[in-house]
Scaffold this active site. Structure first.
Site, mmCIF file in Angstrom:
data_model
loop_
_atom_site.group_PDB
_atom_site.id
_atom_site.type_symbol
_atom_site.label_atom_id
_atom_site.label_comp_id
_atom_site.label_asym_id
_atom_site.label_seq_id
_atom_site.Cartn_x
_atom_site.Cartn_y
_atom_site.Cartn_z
ATOM 1 N N CYS A 14 25.672 -53.389 -9.008
ATOM 2 C CA CYS A 14 26.265 -54.723 -9.168
ATOM 3 C C CYS A 14 27.448 -54.777 -10.144
ATOM 4 O O CYS A 14 28.483 -55.367 -9.806
ATOM 5 C CB CYS A 14 25.218 -55.756 -9.568
ATOM 6 S SG CYS A 14 23.522 -55.250 -9.415
ATOM 7 N N ARG B 120 17.220 -44.098 -12.115
ATOM 8 C CA ARG B 120 16.388 -44.843 -13.069
ATOM 9 C C ARG B 120 15.301 -43.932 -13.588
ATOM 10 O O ARG B 120 14.692 -43.189 -12.815
ATOM 11 C CB ARG B 120 15.771 -46.072 -12.398
ATOM 12 C CG ARG B 120 16.850 -47.084 -12.033
ATOM 13 C CD ARG B 120 16.277 -48.338 -11.432
ATOM 14 N NE ARG B 120 17.358 -49.100 -10.824
ATOM 15 C CZ ARG B 120 17.174 -50.129 -10.019
ATOM 16 N NH1 ARG B 120 15.942 -50.530 -9.736
ATOM 17 N NH2 ARG B 120 18.199 -50.776 -9.508
ATOM 18 N N HIS C 198 26.824 -56.996 -2.267
ATOM 19 C CA HIS C 198 26.955 -58.189 -3.102
ATOM 20 C C HIS C 198 27.896 -59.147 -2.419
ATOM 21 O O HIS C 198 28.984 -58.767 -2.009
ATOM 22 C CB HIS C 198 27.443 -57.804 -4.497
ATOM 23 C CG HIS C 198 26.430 -56.971 -5.212
ATOM 24 N ND1 HIS C 198 26.515 -55.609 -5.288
ATOM 25 C CD2 HIS C 198 25.261 -57.319 -5.807
ATOM 26 C CE1 HIS C 198 25.454 -55.139 -5.928
ATOM 27 N NE2 HIS C 198 24.667 -56.147 -6.251
ATOM 28 N N LYS D 182 14.917 -66.119 -5.600
ATOM 29 C CA LYS D 182 15.034 -65.016 -4.637
ATOM 30 C C LYS D 182 14.075 -65.159 -3.471
ATOM 31 O O LYS D 182 13.138 -65.953 -3.510
ATOM 32 C CB LYS D 182 14.819 -63.678 -5.334
ATOM 33 C CG LYS D 182 13.457 -63.563 -6.001
ATOM 34 C CD LYS D 182 13.277 -62.184 -6.623
ATOM 35 C CE LYS D 182 11.913 -62.086 -7.282
ATOM 36 N NZ LYS D 182 11.530 -60.747 -7.659
HETATM 37 ZN ZN LIG Z 1 22.914 -56.103 -7.278
#
Ligand SMILES: [Zn+2]
Ligand SMILES: [Zn+2]
Length: 650
Positions: free
Chosen positions: A337, A366, A388, A472
């Site tokens: 993002c 991660r 996005h 969401k």
């Molecule tokens: Zn994102």
């Protein structure tokens, strides 16, 4: 009298001290027979607990998760009793219900327990169960509780009790057995008809490796023998479909300790599979107005300080990479993002340019603890099918619907027919936890709900489950074995546009803030392929199969004809290969079945003379002899029945 409100909103009056079981009886005898657990004013109670105030009552049966929890937790008491009978001196610690079944952590002292002991423990458990002993809660003083376990020389329970408040301590009795317990039991042991101990493992007291090691005994139980049988069959099938096993057998991916834990290595067949999935989504995304972008695998630490990811996850992430120049620090990209925000910022946009939809198969890294890693579902490096969308607030509604369309298209093309959705909204009691004004939240939340309604989604609303930066919509799919997996997610974000100072020029010539939508229909390529493997058992939809057919020659004599068939298939864009080994046809068919080739094409003298092939379908058998063209038509019809072109509404 007290007023009891039931889940359907009806209110009934009862005498003070009425129990949940008596309430059930007042509704119907059938319900009373099946009720095994209850919640009163959101607190778990026994079916025999006297209710003394007005309140909300929910009754649970075996069909409810809460019912199963009570059933399994109660069985852990029965197992503890059986173990103490068979292993005198074994010291109990805690025994909760888990997602499937229960466990009890026990200090067996010098005694050993192994799988060969399971049968005798199970037999004793069933013997206790048949006694139909009531589970009965009783309050005890702290001193009484301590005395009880000091007499048993059980330091674990003593430690637990020492951390409890006097007046807040209860024991649960059944038969001759007593345990320290908060409650949440089925009425009596007689409901437990089938038990199975699953395995034993080591566990540290309170999960701390400096504490004594205990033995964790896992088990499961059911109200019917038949349900246990079905469960064991389910486990067998799940084992066969384990994506780690299938990934190896089908040569899709591997792991190497030398490369590093949690870092999947995609082998040629797996890489080809990924590529087909990516191309499939790219094609649909192009149709839906997305533009592909590419960003690097690292970004400056400052980028993630700006995005807020550093403050939130920095400590638990891979640590920054330093360059030979002092003061320069980079991080492995944990999400795409922030990069996409800077791409948006590279130009100035007017309201006429929006929405902008940037898509990327972006690989992110991660840190997961090594104990948490699992096949392709928990890894340290993975590729998101990320995008996005930057749009005006008034475009949210429309964009949401489009993303839902795309997500549903992905599911149907890949054979996931059973799915539900969850809409996560903010907690209206705790507004200060979230960023953004009431007005924008209300708009975004109603945009999601409208879109979900209009698309006919089967969804639940969870209040308080939204991210701090926006509401969401998550999709859960059910696989062929009935297991639920979380897949695609669509999130509204008011935070990053703020942090990256994203703007567009409105029709009023003023500068405005766009809204951002994050979305990933697959979630990640790794996780999606794992779920797809377990869902299909490796029998992917035909359009996705690495090889759609294998040509099996009856002997080496037909090598030339086999190669001709292969070329003809390739002309029809059918992926195939030839098995020309000097093996019996029976063996070749068996192996082809095992390797899950969807079609086996047998060629021998007759086929070579007639210019035909004998077709066998995986797990179905003989389809007869046919011309190559007819086979190509058959394949295309099958592909077109699942893989339809993505169409946008006009
Ligand atoms: Zn994102
Ligand atoms: Zn209990």
């Amino acid at each position: 009298m007290i007023k009891i409100t039931l889940p359907d909103g009806s209110i009934k009056e009862f005498e003070k001290g009425t129990t949940p079981m008596e309430v059930a009886k007042s509704i119907s005898e059938g319900l009373a027979r099946n009720v095994i657990s209850a919640k009163f004013n959101a607190t778990t109670v026994e079916t025999t607990t006297p209710l003394n105030t007005d309140g909300d009552l929910v009754l649970y049966t075996w069909k409810d998760n809460e019912g199963k929890k009570a059933f399994w937790h109660s069985t852990s008491h029965v197992m503890a009793q059986a173990i103490q009978d068979l292993y005198p001196g074994a010291k109990l610690t805690i025994g909760p219900a888990i997602e499937r079944g229960f466990y009890y952590d026990i200090d067996f002292g010098d005694q050993k327990i192994s799988e060969s002991d399971f049968k005798k423990i199970e037999d004793r458990m069933l013997e206790i169960a048949r006694g139909k002993h009531d589970f009965q809660m009783r309050e005890v003083s702290k001193q009484e509780a301590l005395d009880f376990y000091k007499k048993e020389s059980n330091p674990f329970k003593v430690e637990l009790i020492e951390n409890l408040e006097d007046g807040d301590i209860t024991f649960c009795d059944h038969d001759t057995f007593t345990d320290l317990c908060r409650g949440g039991h089925i009425p009596n042991t007689g409901i437990i008809k089938a038990v199975k101990l699953m395995n034993v493992a080591g566990a540290y007291w309170r999960g701390d490796e400096n504490n004594p090691q205990l033995t964790r005994v896992y088990g499961i139980s059911f109200p019917k023998q038949k349900e246990l049988k079905e469960y064991l069959e389910f486990l067998e099938e799940a084992k066969k479909r384990d994506h780690r096993k299938l990934g190896k057998e089908l040569e899709l991916f591997t792991f190497s300790q030398k490369v590093g834990q949690g870092l999947p290595l995609w082998l040629p067949k797996g890489a080809a599979l990924r590529e087909r999935l990516e191309n499939f989504l790219k094609k649909a995304q192009k149709r839906a107005g997305y533009e592909m972008v590419v960003s690097p695998h690292i970004g400056s630490k400052e980028l993630y300080v700006t995005s807020g990811h550093y403050a939130k996850y920095g400590e638990d992430s891979f640590q920054p990479i330093s360059t030979p120049n002092e003061g320069e620090e980079f991080m492995l990209k944990p999400m795409n993002c922030p990069h996409h925000c800077e791409m948006y910022n590279a130009s100035s946009w007017s309201y006429r340019d929006l929405p902008k939809r940037f898509a990327e198969f972006g690989t992110v890294y991660r840190y997961e603890q090594s104990g948490e890693l699992h096949g392709l579902t928990r890894v340290r490096g993975f590729t998101q099918d990320d995008a996005h969308i930057f749009c005006m607030p008034e475009q949210l509604d429309e964009e949401f619907k489009k993303v839902i369309d795309l997500t549903l298209y992905v599911f149907s093309s890949l054979g996931f027919e059973d799915f539900t959705a969850q809409v996560s909204l903010r907690d209206p009691e705790n507004k200060e936890k979230y960023i953004g004004s009431d007005d924008v939240w209300e708009k975004a939340e109603s945009a999601i709900i409208n879109a979900a309604n209009e698309k006919g989604l089967n969804y639940v609303v969870e209040t308080g489950e939204a991210a701090f930066y926006g509401p969401k919509l998550d999709f859960m799919v059910k696989d062929a074995l009935g297991r639920s997996w979380q897949l695609g997610t669509i999130q509204v974000d008011y935070n990053l546009p703020e942090r990256f100072d994203l703007t567009y020029k409105g029709s009023d010539n003023e500068s405005h803030r766009p809204v951002m939508i994050h979305r990933a229909p697959f979630g990640s390529m790794e996780r999606f392929i794992a779920i797809l493997l377990e869902h299909t058992g490796g029998n992917f939809p035909l359009w996705l199969m690495p090889e759609q057919a294998i040509i099996l020659s009856l002997s080496e004599k037909y090598e030339k004809y086999s190669q001709k068939v292969l070329s003809l298939l390739e002309n029809h864009e059918i992926r195939a290969l030839v098995d020309n080994r000097n093996e019996t046809i029976g063996k070749k068919i068996r192996e082809a079945e095992m390797n899950k080739y969807p079609y086996m094409l047998i060629v021998g003298e007759q086929e070579a003379n007639d210019g035909t092939i004998s077709v066998r379908k995986h797990s179905e058998g003989d389809l007869g002899t046919m011309k190559i063209e007819d086979f190509a038509n058959l394949i295309n019809t099958e592909i077109n029945s699942t893989l339809k072109p993505f169409k946008t509404e006009v």
